[in-house]
Design a protein around this motif. Structure first.
Motif, PDB file in Angstrom:
ATOM      1  N   THR A   1       0.827  -1.201   0.000  1.00 33.09           N
ATOM      2  CA  THR A   1       0.000   0.000   0.000  1.00 33.09           C
ATOM      3  C   THR A   1       0.864   1.255   0.000  1.00 33.09           C
ATOM      4  OG1 THR A   1      -0.093   0.167   2.415  1.00 33.09           O
ATOM      5  CG2 THR A   1      -1.718  -1.281   1.340  1.00 33.09           C
ATOM      6  N   MET A   2       0.200   2.401  -0.102  1.00 39.63           N
ATOM      7  CA  MET A   2       0.926   3.668  -0.116  1.00 39.63           C
ATOM      8  C   MET A   2       1.510   4.043   1.239  1.00 39.63           C
ATOM      9  SD  MET A   2       0.839   4.416  -3.233  1.00 39.63           S
ATOM     10  CE  MET A   2       1.577   6.045  -3.180  1.00 39.63           C
TER      11      MET A   2
ATOM     12  N   PHE B   1       8.773   2.312   1.913  1.00 43.79           N
ATOM     13  CA  PHE B   1       9.412   2.797   0.677  1.00 43.79           C
ATOM     14  C   PHE B   1       8.450   3.631  -0.169  1.00 43.79           C
ATOM     15  CE2 PHE B   1       7.619  -1.184  -0.953  1.00 43.79           C
ATOM     16  CZ  PHE B   1       7.303  -0.905  -2.267  1.00 43.79           C
ATOM     17  N   MET B   2       7.143   3.346  -0.080  1.00 40.27           N
ATOM     18  CA  MET B   2       6.185   4.145  -0.828  1.00 40.27           C
ATOM     19  C   MET B   2       5.973   5.512  -0.176  1.00 40.27           C
ATOM     20  SD  MET B   2       5.480   2.404  -3.510  1.00 40.27           S
ATOM     21  CE  MET B   2       3.956   3.046  -4.224  1.00 40.27           C
ATOM     22  N   ARG B   3       5.985   5.564   1.152  1.00 39.33           N
ATOM     23  CA  ARG B   3       5.876   6.853   1.850  1.00 39.33           C
ATOM     24  C   ARG B   3       7.075   7.729   1.519  1.00 39.33           C
ATOM     25  NH1 ARG B   3       2.080   9.655   3.342  1.00 39.33           N
ATOM     26  NH2 ARG B   3       3.079  10.512   5.188  1.00 39.33           N
ATOM     27  N   ALA B   4       8.276   7.135   1.543  1.00 43.72           N
ATOM     28  CA  ALA B   4       9.484   7.918   1.261  1.00 43.72           C
ATOM     29  C   ALA B   4       9.434   8.495  -0.153  1.00 43.72           C
ATOM     30  CB  ALA B   4      10.714   7.033   1.445  1.00 43.72           C
ATOM     31  N   TYR B   5       9.037   7.693  -1.103  1.00 44.99           N
ATOM     32  CA  TYR B   5       8.998   8.106  -2.511  1.00 44.99           C
ATOM     33  C   TYR B   5       7.989   9.224  -2.751  1.00 44.99           C
ATOM     34  CZ  TYR B   5       6.240   6.972  -6.829  1.00 44.99           C
ATOM     35  OH  TYR B   5       5.450   6.985  -7.939  1.00 44.99           O
ATOM     36  N   THR B   6       6.799   9.097  -2.174  1.00 41.23           N
ATOM     37  CA  THR B   6       5.775  10.117  -2.423  1.00 41.23           C
ATOM     38  C   THR B   6       6.078  11.419  -1.685  1.00 41.23           C
ATOM     39  OG1 THR B   6       4.394   9.116  -0.683  1.00 41.23           O
ATOM     40  CG2 THR B   6       3.958   8.467  -2.965  1.00 41.23           C
TER      41      THR B   6
ATOM     42  N   ILE C   1       1.146  15.355  -8.452  1.00 42.52           N
ATOM     43  CA  ILE C   1      -0.124  14.678  -8.670  1.00 42.52           C
ATOM     44  C   ILE C   1      -0.046  13.272  -8.081  1.00 42.52           C
ATOM     45  CG2 ILE C   1      -1.864  14.001 -10.355  1.00 42.52           C
ATOM     46  CD1 ILE C   1      -1.293  17.033 -10.220  1.00 42.52           C
ATOM     47  N   GLY C   2      -1.063  12.927  -7.305  1.00 43.32           N
ATOM     48  CA  GLY C   2      -1.072  11.651  -6.594  1.00 43.32           C
ATOM     49  C   GLY C   2      -1.475  10.475  -7.469  1.00 43.32           C
ATOM     50  N   GLY C   3      -1.589   9.314  -6.820  1.00 37.17           N
ATOM     51  CA  GLY C   3      -1.739   8.058  -7.538  1.00 37.17           C
ATOM     52  C   GLY C   3      -3.172   7.674  -7.840  1.00 37.17           C
ATOM     53  N   MET C   4      -3.284   6.548  -8.505  1.00 34.51           N
ATOM     54  CA  MET C   4      -4.556   6.050  -9.016  1.00 34.51           C
ATOM     55  C   MET C   4      -5.388   5.381  -7.925  1.00 34.51           C
ATOM     56  SD  MET C   4      -6.618   5.200 -11.535  1.00 34.51           S
ATOM     57  CE  MET C   4      -5.778   5.130 -13.114  1.00 34.51           C
ATOM     58  N   SER C   5      -6.685   5.666  -7.917  1.00 34.40           N
ATOM     59  CA  SER C   5      -7.661   4.839  -7.220  1.00 34.40           C
ATOM     60  C   SER C   5      -8.388   4.034  -8.280  1.00 34.40           C
ATOM     61  CB  SER C   5      -8.654   5.701  -6.429  1.00 34.40           C
ATOM     62  OG  SER C   5      -8.055   6.195  -5.259  1.00 34.40           O
ATOM     63  N   ALA C   6      -8.178   2.727  -8.252  1.00 37.36           N
ATOM     64  CA  ALA C   6      -8.635   1.857  -9.336  1.00 37.36           C
ATOM     65  C   ALA C   6      -9.955   1.169  -9.039  1.00 37.36           C
ATOM     66  CB  ALA C   6      -7.568   0.798  -9.628  1.00 37.36           C
ATOM     67  N   PHE C   7     -10.584   1.488  -7.918  1.00 35.04           N
ATOM     68  CA  PHE C   7     -11.841   0.842  -7.547  1.00 35.04           C
ATOM     69  C   PHE C   7     -12.945   1.154  -8.557  1.00 35.04           C
ATOM     70  CE2 PHE C   7     -15.930   1.529  -5.246  1.00 35.04           C
ATOM     71  CZ  PHE C   7     -16.265   0.200  -5.090  1.00 35.04           C
ATOM     72  N   ILE C   8     -13.742   0.138  -8.886  1.00 32.73           N
ATOM     73  CA  ILE C   8     -14.893   0.281  -9.777  1.00 32.73           C
ATOM     74  C   ILE C   8     -16.161   0.041  -8.962  1.00 32.73           C
ATOM     75  CG2 ILE C   8     -16.043  -0.546 -11.863  1.00 32.73           C
ATOM     76  CD1 ILE C   8     -13.346   0.781 -12.347  1.00 32.73           C
ATOM     77  N   PRO C   9     -17.011   1.042  -8.750  1.00 37.86           N
ATOM     78  CA  PRO C   9     -18.230   0.851  -7.949  1.00 37.86           C
ATOM     79  C   PRO C   9     -19.129  -0.240  -8.518  1.00 37.86           C
ATOM     80  CG  PRO C   9     -17.806   3.181  -8.294  1.00 37.86           C
ATOM     81  CD  PRO C   9     -16.848   2.439  -9.184  1.00 37.86           C
ATOM     82  N   ASN C  10     -19.725  -1.013  -7.607  1.00 35.19           N
ATOM     83  CA  ASN C  10     -20.647  -2.089  -7.981  1.00 35.19           C
ATOM     84  C   ASN C  10     -22.022  -1.726  -7.445  1.00 35.19           C
ATOM     85  OD1 ASN C  10     -22.124  -4.406  -8.374  1.00 35.19           O
ATOM     86  ND2 ASN C  10     -20.619  -5.794  -7.468  1.00 35.19           N
TER      87      ASN C  10
ATOM     88  N   VAL D   1     -11.204   4.726  -0.567  1.00 32.68           N
ATOM     89  CA  VAL D   1     -10.768   5.705  -1.558  1.00 32.68           C
ATOM     90  C   VAL D   1     -10.663   7.087  -0.927  1.00 32.68           C
ATOM     91  CG1 VAL D   1     -11.412   6.904  -3.683  1.00 32.68           C
ATOM     92  CG2 VAL D   1     -11.677   4.414  -3.530  1.00 32.68           C
ATOM     93  N   ALA D   2     -11.676   7.457  -0.150  1.00 31.35           N
ATOM     94  CA  ALA D   2     -11.666   8.769   0.499  1.00 31.35           C
ATOM     95  C   ALA D   2     -10.469   8.905   1.433  1.00 31.35           C
ATOM     96  CB  ALA D   2     -12.973   8.985   1.261  1.00 31.35           C
ATOM     97  N   ALA D   3     -10.162   7.849   2.179  1.00 35.26           N
ATOM     98  CA  ALA D   3      -9.013   7.898   3.088  1.00 35.26           C
ATOM     99  C   ALA D   3      -7.711   8.059   2.318  1.00 35.26           C
ATOM    100  CB  ALA D   3      -8.978   6.627   3.943  1.00 35.26           C
ATOM    101  N   ASP D   4      -7.597   7.379   1.185  1.00 35.27           N
ATOM    102  CA  ASP D   4      -6.403   7.483   0.349  1.00 35.27           C
ATOM    103  C   ASP D   4      -6.233   8.911  -0.164  1.00 35.27           C
ATOM    104  OD1 ASP D   4      -4.184   6.384  -1.237  1.00 35.27           O
ATOM    105  OD2 ASP D   4      -5.500   6.680  -2.956  1.00 35.27           O
ATOM    106  N   LYS D   5      -7.317   9.522  -0.627  1.00 34.53           N
ATOM    107  CA  LYS D   5      -7.249  10.888  -1.149  1.00 34.53           C
ATOM    108  C   LYS D   5      -7.043  11.904  -0.024  1.00 34.53           C
ATOM    109  CE  LYS D   5      -7.738   9.028  -5.043  1.00 34.53           C
ATOM    110  NZ  LYS D   5      -6.465   8.643  -5.718  1.00 34.53           N
ATOM    111  N   ARG D   6      -7.602  11.626   1.133  1.00 33.82           N
ATOM    112  CA  ARG D   6      -7.392  12.513   2.295  1.00 33.82           C
ATOM    113  C   ARG D   6      -5.918  12.524   2.680  1.00 33.82           C
ATOM    114  NH1 ARG D   6     -10.456   9.837   5.948  1.00 33.82           N
ATOM    115  NH2 ARG D   6     -12.222  10.469   4.637  1.00 33.82           N
ATOM    116  N   ARG D   7      -5.279  11.351   2.633  1.00 36.08           N
ATOM    117  CA  ARG D   7      -3.852  11.279   2.940  1.00 36.08           C
ATOM    118  C   ARG D   7      -3.045  12.071   1.916  1.00 36.08           C
ATOM    119  NH1 ARG D   7      -0.429   8.906   0.313  1.00 36.08           N
ATOM    120  NH2 ARG D   7      -1.953   7.562  -0.734  1.00 36.08           N
ATOM    121  N   GLU D   8      -3.361  11.905   0.629  1.00 35.94           N
ATOM    122  CA  GLU D   8      -2.622  12.625  -0.400  1.00 35.94           C
ATOM    123  C   GLU D   8      -2.776  14.138  -0.248  1.00 35.94           C
ATOM    124  OE1 GLU D   8      -2.343   9.638  -4.235  1.00 35.94           O
ATOM    125  OE2 GLU D   8      -4.129  10.912  -4.050  1.00 35.94           O
TER     126      GLU D   8
END
Length: 554
Positions: A324-325, A329-334, A349-358, A372-379
Motif C-alpha cells: 500500500t501507499m 518505501f512508498m511513503r518515502a517516494y511520495t 499529482i497523486g496516484g490512481m484509485s482503481a476501484f470500480i463501484p458495484n 478511496v476517500a481515506a487514500d485521497k485525504r492522505r494525499e
C-alpha cells in the motif's frame, strides 16, 4: 482550421533534409476508415523528421536502461548522482509550471481513448482527463489510429458515439476537463510503421514518437485556440538523459509548426526506481516545458520488483494487496516527490484509485469508497495538488477530500514540505512484514491471465474483481510470481511456489474462466508462462505479447 505546419519554409527545409539523407516511414498496418485524416502526407513528413533526429538517441537511452538494470541486479544500488549535485543544490531554478487550463488539477480521470470512454471522461466533472494511449490501451492498429481520430474529434467538439444497442452518447458538460495525452513509453515499438534509417535499415518505428507526433501535429493549434494547449503525460522515464530527449523533441516540434518555445507542457510519471533518484534532474531538463510530476504507484512497484527480483529475500514483497501507499518505501517516494515538486514550482499529482463501484453491492461499494476517500485525504494532507481516479463515480469522492484541504486555492505549491528528508536507504526500505499467501499467488495468476486475454482482444483497461486493471497492474502480478519462484518462497500456508505449483494455478484459472468460441485465454496463458515461468525476465510483458500475439484482426 488548417493542421499543416505554420510556415512553408520550415516544412520545405525539413523535407529537404529527409530527401538528402534518405530516411522514410512506411505504413504497414491495415487500411482503416478515416485514417487519411490522421496519416496525411504532412503528418508523415513530421513523423519522419522526428525519427531521423531522435530515433538513434532513443536507442542509446534504452541501452542505458539495460546497463542500469544489470548494475542493480549485480548489487549496485541506485543513488543520488554525484555529477548532478549542483542541480539539486541550486535553490534558484524553477520549471515553467502550469499552462492554460492546468492550474487546478485536483481530480484527474484516466482512461483509454475509445469514443465511449472519451465521452464519459469529458462528462465526468474531473479537472483533467488523462487520454491514455499507453497502459490503458491495447495497441492494436485500430486502437492507435482510432484513438487519434477520437481525440481529434473531441478537441473540435465533433465527437459522438452510438453503441451496439443503439444508445447515443455525446459530450454534454459545459466545462470539460483539460486533456493531457499519454503516449506510449520509449521502450515500445509501433510495428505497423517502419522507419528506414540513413544506413538503409528498416526498423519498427518508435511508439512514443508516433503517438506524440500525430496528436501534436494535428491538435496543437486547435488546443491553443481553445485556450488550453498541447499537454502530455510522459511515462516510464528512468533518467535525466531521457527527460532531455523528450525536451529536445518538444523544442523541435514547437519550432517545426511555428508555435512559441515552451507552449508544450509535460507532466512526468515518476514510476521507475531510477527516476525516483533523479526527480530534480528530470524537472531541470524539462524546465521550459514541465508542469509537474505524478506518483505512478503501480508501475513504481513493478519497477522495484523488476530491478531487485534476483537480489535476495529482503527484497521480496508480499501479496500485491499488501503493498500500500503507507509502507515505508512508498511513503518515502511520495513525500520526496511532493517536496521536490513544490521547491521547483511544479505540481505534484497523486496516484490512481482503481476501484470500480458495484451498484449491485451497496455495502461493499460503501466500504470501498471509504477507503478511496481515506487514500485521497492522505494525499491532500501530504501536500499533493491533485490525484487520479479510474471511474467517473470516484470524481466527487476525490474532489471532496481535496476541496477540504485546498478550499479556493487551485493547488498547494505554497507547502514546501521542508520537514521532509528522504535518504537513499529509505527509498530502498522494502520491509513490510507480511507473508505471501496462497490466495495472493492465485489472485496474481488469475488477474494477469484475465487481463491479458482482454488485452489481446483490444481492451487495455479491464474491470476485474472490482478493480480497474491495466498493463501496469498485470506487470506487478507476473513479476511477483516470477520473483517468488526464483527466490524459493513458500506461502503462509506452507506451499512451495514453484513452476509446477504455478502451472496448476494456470490450469485452475483457465478452468474457472468464462470461455467462449474465439476467446484468447489459451494465448493469454502462454504469454503468462513466457514472462513468468522461464528463467529469462522480459523487461515488459507487452513486448513479447505485442510482437507475437496481438494481431491486426483484433
Amino acid at each position: 482550421m488548417s493542421t499543416a505546419p505554420a510556415t512553408a519554409p520550415a516544412r520545405t527545409a525539413a523535407a529537404a533534409v529527409s530527401a538528402d539523407l534518405g530516411p522514410t516511414l512506411h505504413i504497414t498496418g491495415p487500411r482503416l476508415a478515416r485514417q487519411d485524416e490522421i496519416l496525411t502526407a504532412e503528418a508523415i513528413a513530421f513523423l519522419t523528421e522526428l525519427h531521423h533526429r531522435f530515433g538513434g538517441r532513443r536507442h542509446d537511452r534504452l541501452a542505458d536502461r539495460m546497463r542500469r538494470r544489470f548494475e542493480i541486479g549485480n548489487g549496485h544500488d541506485p543513488r543520488f548522482r554525484d555529477d548532478t549535485a549542483h542541480i539539486r543544490d541550486d535553490a534558484d531554478w524553477r520549471v515553467a509550471g502550469a499552462g492554460p487550463g492546468l492550474d487546478d488539477r485536483r481530480v484527474e480521470i484516466t482512461g483509454p481513448t475509445d469514443p465511449k470512454m472519451t465521452i464519459n471522461a469529458l462528462n465526468s466533472g474531473a479537472s483533467v482527463w488523462l487520454a491514455d494511449l499507453e497502459d490503458a490501451t491495447s495497441p492494436t492498429w485500430r486502437n492507435i489510429i482510432g484513438g487519434q481520430l477520437t481525440l481529434r474529434d473531441a478537441i473540435r467538439g465533433e465527437l459522438t458515439h452510438t453503441s451496439a444497442d443503439g444508445r447515443a452518447y455525446r459530450v454534454t458538460a459545459e466545462q470539460t476537463p483539460t486533456i493531457v495525452m499519454r503516449p506510449r513509453g520509449w521502450h515500445l515499438p509501433e510495428k505497423h510503421v517502419e522507419f528506414t534509417d540513413r544506413a538503409g535499415r528498416r526498423l519498427a518505428a518508435s511508439a512514443s514518437l508516433i503517438d506524440f507526433g500525430l496528436y501534436f501535429f494535428h491538435n496543437a493549434r486547435a488546443l491553443i485556440d481553445a485556450g488550453r494547449g498541447p499537454y502530455f503525460y510522459i511515462a516510464k522515464i528512468e533518467s535525466r538523459e531521457e527527460a532531455r530527449l523528450w525536451n529536445d523533441v518538444f523544442s523541435f516540434s514547437e519550432e517545426y509548426i511555428g508555435i512559441p518555445h515552451g507552449t508544450i507542457r509535460a507532466t512526468v510519471l515518476i514510476e521507475t526506481l531510477p527516476a525516483a533518484f533523479e526527480m530534480d534532474e528530470i524537472l531541470y531538463e524539462l524546465r521550459d516545458h514541465c508542469a509537474g510530476l505524478n506518483a505512478g504507484r503501480w508501475d513504481y512497484i513493478f519497477s522495484i520488483i523488476k530491478n531487485y527480483r534476483g537480489r535476495g529475500a529482503r527484497f521480496v514483497l508480499p501479496d500485491r494487496s499488501e503493498v500500500t501507499m503507507t509502507v515505508p518505501f512508498m511513503r518515502a517516494y511520495t513525500e520526496l516527490l511532493v517536496k521536490t515538486c513544490h521547491r521547483r514550482g511544479a505540481h505534484a499529482i497523486g496516484g490512481m484509485s482503481a476501484f470500480i463501484p458495484n451498484r449491485r453491492d451497496a455495502a461493499a461499494t460503501e466500504h470501498a469508497l471509504q477507503k478511496v476517500a481515506a487514500d485521497k485525504r492522505r494525499e491532500a494532507g501530504d501536500g499533493f495538488d491533485g490525484t487520479w481516479v479510474a471511474h467517473p463515480d470516484l470524481v466527487a469522492v476525490a474532489r471532496a477530500e481535496f476541496d477540504a484541504v485546498l478550499g479556493e486555492r487551485p493547488h498547494q505549491l505554497h507547502r514546501r514540505r521542508d520537514d521532509v528528508e528522504v535518504t537513499a536507504a529509505q527509498l530502498l526500505d522494502l520491509r513490510i512484514g507480511r507473508p505471501v499467501t496462497e490466495a495472493g499467488v492465485r489472485e496474481n495468476v488469475s488477474v494477469a491471465i484475465r487481463y491479458l486475454e482482454a488485452w489481446l482482444r483490444g481492451q487495455g483497461a479491464v474491470a476485474i474483481d472490482g478493480l480497474m486493471e491495466d498493463a501496469a497492474t498485470a506487470e506487478i502480478s507476473r513479476s511477483q510470481v516470477w520473483q517468488w519462484i526464483h527466490q524459493d518462497r513458500r506461502t503462509q500456508e506452507g506451499s512451495a511456489i514453484t513452476v509446477d505449483h504455478v502451472e496448476g494455478l494456470i490450469r485452475d484459472a483457465l478452468a474457472q474462466a468464462a470461455r467462449y468460441e474465439g476467446d484468447r485465454f489459451d494465448d493469454a496463458a502462454e504469454i503468462f508462462r513466457e514472462v513468468t515461468l522461464r528463467p529469462e525476465f522480459p523487461a515488459f510483458l507487452t513486448l513479447p505479447a505485442y510482437s507475437r500475439y496481438l494481431t491486426d484482426n483484433d
